[in-house]
Design a protein around this motif. Sequence first.
Motif, PDB file in Angstrom:
ATOM      1  N   TYR A  32      32.230 -18.780 -19.452  1.00 45.99           N
ATOM      2  CA  TYR A  32      32.677 -17.840 -18.451  1.00 45.99           C
ATOM      3  C   TYR A  32      33.902 -18.157 -18.174  1.00 45.99           C
ATOM      4  O   TYR A  32      34.443 -18.936 -17.735  1.00 45.99           O
ATOM      5  CB  TYR A  32      31.677 -18.056 -17.273  1.00 45.99           C
ATOM      6  CG  TYR A  32      31.691 -17.168 -15.961  1.00 45.99           C
ATOM      7  CD1 TYR A  32      30.553 -17.387 -15.294  1.00 45.99           C
ATOM      8  CD2 TYR A  32      32.444 -16.101 -15.901  1.00 45.99           C
ATOM      9  CE1 TYR A  32      30.522 -16.507 -14.144  1.00 45.99           C
ATOM     10  CE2 TYR A  32      32.201 -15.182 -15.061  1.00 45.99           C
ATOM     11  CZ  TYR A  32      31.378 -15.305 -14.082  1.00 45.99           C
ATOM     12  OH  TYR A  32      31.117 -14.405 -12.912  1.00 45.99           O
ATOM     13  N   PHE A  34      38.043 -17.550 -16.745  1.00 42.92           N
ATOM     14  CA  PHE A  34      38.641 -16.784 -15.264  1.00 42.92           C
ATOM     15  C   PHE A  34      40.259 -17.202 -15.545  1.00 42.92           C
ATOM     16  O   PHE A  34      40.625 -18.093 -16.288  1.00 42.92           O
ATOM     17  CB  PHE A  34      38.564 -17.936 -14.110  1.00 42.92           C
ATOM     18  CG  PHE A  34      36.871 -18.104 -13.866  1.00 42.92           C
ATOM     19  CD1 PHE A  34      36.107 -18.788 -14.649  1.00 42.92           C
ATOM     20  CD2 PHE A  34      36.210 -17.206 -12.869  1.00 42.92           C
ATOM     21  CE1 PHE A  34      34.749 -18.892 -14.394  1.00 42.92           C
ATOM     22  CE2 PHE A  34      35.126 -17.221 -12.623  1.00 42.92           C
ATOM     23  CZ  PHE A  34      34.308 -18.060 -13.405  1.00 42.92           C
ATOM     24  N   TYR A  36      43.240 -17.784 -12.464  1.00 42.16           N
ATOM     25  CA  TYR A  36      43.610 -18.004 -10.950  1.00 42.16           C
ATOM     26  C   TYR A  36      45.299 -18.138 -11.128  1.00 42.16           C
ATOM     27  O   TYR A  36      45.877 -18.507 -11.868  1.00 42.16           O
ATOM     28  CB  TYR A  36      43.103 -19.299 -10.612  1.00 42.16           C
ATOM     29  CG  TYR A  36      41.559 -19.365 -10.354  1.00 42.16           C
ATOM     30  CD1 TYR A  36      40.584 -19.563 -11.404  1.00 42.16           C
ATOM     31  CD2 TYR A  36      40.937 -18.984  -9.066  1.00 42.16           C
ATOM     32  CE1 TYR A  36      39.395 -19.651 -10.823  1.00 42.16           C
ATOM     33  CE2 TYR A  36      39.756 -18.991  -8.576  1.00 42.16           C
ATOM     34  CZ  TYR A  36      38.891 -19.435  -9.791  1.00 42.16           C
ATOM     35  OH  TYR A  36      37.580 -19.475  -9.398  1.00 42.16           O
ATOM     36  N   LEU A  46      41.714 -16.004  -7.188  1.00 42.09           N
ATOM     37  CA  LEU A  46      41.170 -15.297  -8.383  1.00 42.09           C
ATOM     38  C   LEU A  46      41.955 -14.183  -8.847  1.00 42.09           C
ATOM     39  O   LEU A  46      41.846 -13.274  -8.020  1.00 42.09           O
ATOM     40  CB  LEU A  46      39.725 -14.969  -8.468  1.00 42.09           C
ATOM     41  CG  LEU A  46      38.852 -14.570  -9.454  1.00 42.09           C
ATOM     42  CD1 LEU A  46      38.846 -15.579 -10.617  1.00 42.09           C
ATOM     43  CD2 LEU A  46      37.823 -14.115  -9.229  1.00 42.09           C
ATOM     44  N   LYS A  49      38.035 -12.372 -14.168  1.00 41.28           N
ATOM     45  CA  LYS A  49      36.992 -13.183 -14.685  1.00 41.28           C
ATOM     46  C   LYS A  49      36.394 -12.277 -15.763  1.00 41.28           C
ATOM     47  O   LYS A  49      36.192 -11.047 -15.794  1.00 41.28           O
ATOM     48  CB  LYS A  49      35.927 -13.763 -13.795  1.00 41.28           C
ATOM     49  CG  LYS A  49      35.083 -12.505 -12.926  1.00 41.28           C
ATOM     50  CD  LYS A  49      34.224 -12.965 -11.932  1.00 41.28           C
ATOM     51  CE  LYS A  49      33.713 -11.948 -11.285  1.00 41.28           C
ATOM     52  NZ  LYS A  49      32.853 -12.357  -9.708  1.00 41.28           N
ATOM     53  N   GLY A  94      34.086 -21.944 -17.443  1.00 39.27           N
ATOM     54  CA  GLY A  94      32.711 -22.420 -17.073  1.00 39.27           C
ATOM     55  C   GLY A  94      31.757 -21.913 -17.923  1.00 39.27           C
ATOM     56  O   GLY A  94      31.882 -21.165 -18.585  1.00 39.27           O
TER      57      GLY A  94
END
Lengths: 117, 117
Positions: A32, A34, A36, A46, A49, A94
């Motif tokens: 997962y 992302f 930021y 954020l 994603k 993640g």
Amino acid sequence: AQSVTQPDIHITVSEGASLELRCNYSYGATPYLFWYVQSPGQGLQLLLKYFSGDTLVQGIKGFEAEFKRSQSSFNLRKPSVHWSDAAEYFCAVGPYILTGGGNKLTFGTGTQLKVEL
Amino acid sequence: GAGVSQSPSNKVTEKGKDVELRCDPISGHTALYWYRQSLGQGLEFLIYFQGNSAPDKSGLPSDRFSAERTGGSVSTLTIQRTQQEDSAVYLCASSLKRAGLAADTQYFGPGTRLTVL
């Protein structure tokens, strides 16, 4: 163990120019991913994603990122940079499938973006 | 709505003193994370709380670090006998952890900058 590499510590671009920030990850399962952004003295916001579906994801502030499984990359792009985009950018990975350790994120070391007017 | 809040925003302490850092997550968020952001180390996971489950403490760097979460909401990170290497920005994040899903988006607070003299 998972890891995230952001090979560029600093990047300088002119306002109006295009931008690409690189991110490579190492992860033993479906990731997962992302991006930021952190402005000075601020927390992390954020941008976008990705966990499944279309590999090109759109985020806020005109940013997009493309997931390339074969290259283990998730590069961030913006067609035309604004002076307000100057900040530090973090890529993170993640677990998509929940593990016993929760959803802790592993971050890259960040890329500091400077925008020249 | 209100985001994640942290207090104090800055804390200066002397080596050997104990400090407490506070995090108020977004209302209704069941998952809470602490991360540390230090020069040269990037962002490191410290501890994770999810509902009434036992916390994941796998990221705590030493037994001088502890955290608790009262009533499933506010969390306090305590550092005992602070050392100069504890100087960093401590970030808190929360997420709405939904059953059956893995990584929900983590929303970060502005952080507490800790300086140990």
